[in-house]
Design a protein around this motif. Structure first.
Motif, PDB file in Angstrom:
ATOM      1  N   ASP A  79       0.119  -1.922   2.585  1.00 47.41           N
ATOM      2  CA  ASP A  79      -1.050  -2.784   2.774  1.00 47.41           C
ATOM      3  C   ASP A  79      -0.928  -3.997   1.867  1.00 47.41           C
ATOM      4  OD1 ASP A  79      -3.579  -4.006   2.877  1.00 47.41           O
ATOM      5  OD2 ASP A  79      -4.614  -2.089   3.154  1.00 47.41           O
ATOM      6  N   ALA A  80      -0.389  -5.093   2.396  1.00 39.56           N
ATOM      7  CA  ALA A  80      -0.156  -6.289   1.598  1.00 39.56           C
ATOM      8  C   ALA A  80      -1.454  -6.883   1.064  1.00 39.56           C
ATOM      9  CB  ALA A  80       0.591  -7.337   2.429  1.00 39.56           C
ATOM     10  N   ASP A  81      -2.503  -6.845   1.850  1.00 44.14           N
ATOM     11  CA  ASP A  81      -3.777  -7.417   1.409  1.00 44.14           C
ATOM     12  C   ASP A  81      -4.347  -6.644   0.225  1.00 44.14           C
ATOM     13  OD1 ASP A  81      -4.701  -9.526   3.696  1.00 44.14           O
ATOM     14  OD2 ASP A  81      -3.561  -7.884   4.565  1.00 44.14           O
ATOM     15  N   PRO A  98      -1.337 -13.003   1.549  1.00 45.67           N
ATOM     16  CA  PRO A  98      -0.691 -12.291   2.663  1.00 45.67           C
ATOM     17  C   PRO A  98      -0.846 -13.039   3.980  1.00 45.67           C
ATOM     18  CG  PRO A  98      -1.902 -10.756   1.291  1.00 45.67           C
ATOM     19  CD  PRO A  98      -2.254 -12.131   0.800  1.00 45.67           C
ATOM     20  N   GLU A  99       0.248 -13.126   4.715  1.00 43.86           N
ATOM     21  CA  GLU A  99       0.234 -13.779   6.020  1.00 43.86           C
ATOM     22  C   GLU A  99       1.138 -13.027   6.983  1.00 43.86           C
ATOM     23  OE1 GLU A  99       1.712 -17.736   5.896  1.00 43.86           O
ATOM     24  OE2 GLU A  99       3.578 -17.200   4.903  1.00 43.86           O
ATOM     25  N   GLN A 100       0.822 -13.154   8.251  1.00 43.42           N
ATOM     26  CA  GLN A 100       1.597 -12.485   9.282  1.00 43.42           C
ATOM     27  C   GLN A 100       2.880 -13.257   9.545  1.00 43.42           C
ATOM     28  OE1 GLN A 100       0.570  -9.574  10.620  1.00 43.42           O
ATOM     29  NE2 GLN A 100       2.432  -9.357  11.857  1.00 43.42           N
ATOM     30  N   ARG A 106       3.797  -8.318   7.320  1.00 41.31           N
ATOM     31  CA  ARG A 106       2.953  -9.195   6.509  1.00 41.31           C
ATOM     32  C   ARG A 106       3.614  -9.392   5.152  1.00 41.31           C
ATOM     33  NH1 ARG A 106      -1.779 -10.661   8.004  1.00 41.31           N
ATOM     34  NH2 ARG A 106      -2.821 -10.694   5.968  1.00 41.31           N
ATOM     35  N   SER A 107       3.576 -10.646   4.689  1.00 42.84           N
ATOM     36  CA  SER A 107       4.295 -11.032   3.480  1.00 42.84           C
ATOM     37  C   SER A 107       3.360 -11.749   2.520  1.00 42.84           C
ATOM     38  CB  SER A 107       5.463 -11.946   3.849  1.00 42.84           C
ATOM     39  OG  SER A 107       6.094 -12.470   2.707  1.00 42.84           O
ATOM     40  N   ALA A 108       3.594 -11.563   1.221  1.00 39.27           N
ATOM     41  CA  ALA A 108       2.840 -12.293   0.202  1.00 39.27           C
ATOM     42  C   ALA A 108       3.733 -12.494  -1.015  1.00 39.27           C
ATOM     43  CB  ALA A 108       1.583 -11.536  -0.196  1.00 39.27           C
ATOM     44  N   TRP A 121       6.136  -6.843   1.009  1.00 40.52           N
ATOM     45  CA  TRP A 121       6.372  -6.861   2.444  1.00 40.52           C
ATOM     46  C   TRP A 121       5.763  -5.617   3.062  1.00 40.52           C
ATOM     47  CZ3 TRP A 121       7.516  -9.943   6.274  1.00 40.52           C
ATOM     48  CH2 TRP A 121       8.012  -9.429   7.483  1.00 40.52           C
ATOM     49  N   GLU A 122       4.849  -5.831   4.008  1.00 42.74           N
ATOM     50  CA  GLU A 122       4.259  -4.738   4.775  1.00 42.74           C
ATOM     51  C   GLU A 122       4.968  -4.699   6.124  1.00 42.74           C
ATOM     52  OE1 GLU A 122       0.055  -3.773   7.037  1.00 42.74           O
ATOM     53  OE2 GLU A 122       0.031  -5.136   5.314  1.00 42.74           O
ATOM     54  N   GLU A 124       6.373  -4.123   9.844  1.00 43.46           N
ATOM     55  CA  GLU A 124       5.942  -3.805  11.212  1.00 43.46           C
ATOM     56  C   GLU A 124       7.207  -3.739  12.076  1.00 43.46           C
ATOM     57  OE1 GLU A 124       2.894  -6.618  12.328  1.00 43.46           O
ATOM     58  OE2 GLU A 124       1.601  -6.024  10.672  1.00 43.46           O
TER      59      GLU A 124
END
Length: 265
Positions: A79-81, A98-100, A106-108, A121-122, A124
């Motif tokens: 969970d990146a957020d 965090p952004e898609q 999702r990366s931050a 890194w989340e 997918e």
């Protein structure tokens, strides 16, 4: 050991920020046997380094306003957020929220309590690197920090890391592993910034130092110098670790190379 069997808290991606992607490719290509593949027009200058068709690293173009050239290590999170919020609450920061990234994940980009950037890194569509832990790929990652205890507490809260004190001839090394994985999950370590001779000599600020596996560190050192890179620490053998060297690319991004060998004297 660093592998592509990624779990939360483990390194799963690495990229170099450079002002000259073509120049970086001309350096890292012959050094590690990498080829470059652009992410395409919509990638904004992003691209991938591959070895034998497998992604081993990435590159992104940076400007002086964005910061100095450097390697950034990413770690898996479910969970990146939430991880970004915990990092902020623990005294770190959020440089890039965090952004898609298309359908891949999702990366931050976050910072620790010493201001050192790291990524999360989340996954997918993409879990992470295709290859790690062997020749030509990421095999270890060290965080050189002014306060080992504070840094360990931060990452324990943010990414669940566990630490182990490993005794070696020069002192005690703080090894890192994802929660519940034990010594078999060790992927890196924490190094006191003030105790590292190269950091002191170079006036280095806190930073991540990625290690890439090589067969012949001495040959890689010579090749790096011939390609316009710098030698921060010549090839050196450490008993129980292997033979390693610390280098920098022509733009100043620092990294290390390692031939692991527990019997190295």
């Amino acid at each position: 050991m660093l592998t592509t069997r990624f779990v939360d808290g483990a390194p799963d991606w690495i990229e170099v920020g450079t002002p000259d992607v073509e120049g970086a490719t001309s350096f890292y290509g012959p050094l590690f046997g990498w080829t470059y593949r652009s992410a395409g027009p919509e990638g904004g200058g992003y691209g991938f380094f591959e070895r034998d068709g497998q992604i081993v690293a990435a590159s992104t173009r940076v400007t002086p306003e964005q910061g100095p050239p450097a390697w950034t290590v990413y770690f898996q999170t479910s969970d990146a957020d939430a991880t970004a919020e915990v990092a902020r609450a623990a005294g770190g920061g959020v440089t890039s929220p965090p952004e898609q990234v298309r359908s891949q994940g999702r990366s931050a980009i976050l910072t620790d309590t010493a201001g050192v950037p790291f990524g999360v890194w989340e996954p997918e569509g993409r879990t992470g690197l295709d290859r790690a832990g062997d020749v030509g790929s990421l095999c270890w990652a060290e965080l050189h920090t002014p306060d080992v205890a504070r840094t360990a507490a931060f990452f324990r809260r943010v990414l669940g890391w566990e630490t182990t004190g490993v005794t070696f001839p020069g002192g005690v090394y703080t090894s890192l592993n994802p929660a519940g994985t034990g010594e078999d999950g060790a992927f890196g370590g924490l190094v006191p910034l003030a105790d590292d001779p190269d950091d002191a000599r170079a006036g280095a600020r806190p930073h991540w130092l990625p290690y890439f596996g090589v067969d012949d560190p001495d040959a890689v050192v010579a090749e790096a110098a011939a390609l316009g890179g710098g030698v921060r620490m010549p090839a050196t053998s450490i008993a129980g670790v292997g033979r390693l060297a610390r280098l920098e690319d022509p733009y100043g991004a620092v990294f290390a190379v390692l031939r692991g060998d527990p019997e190295e004297q």
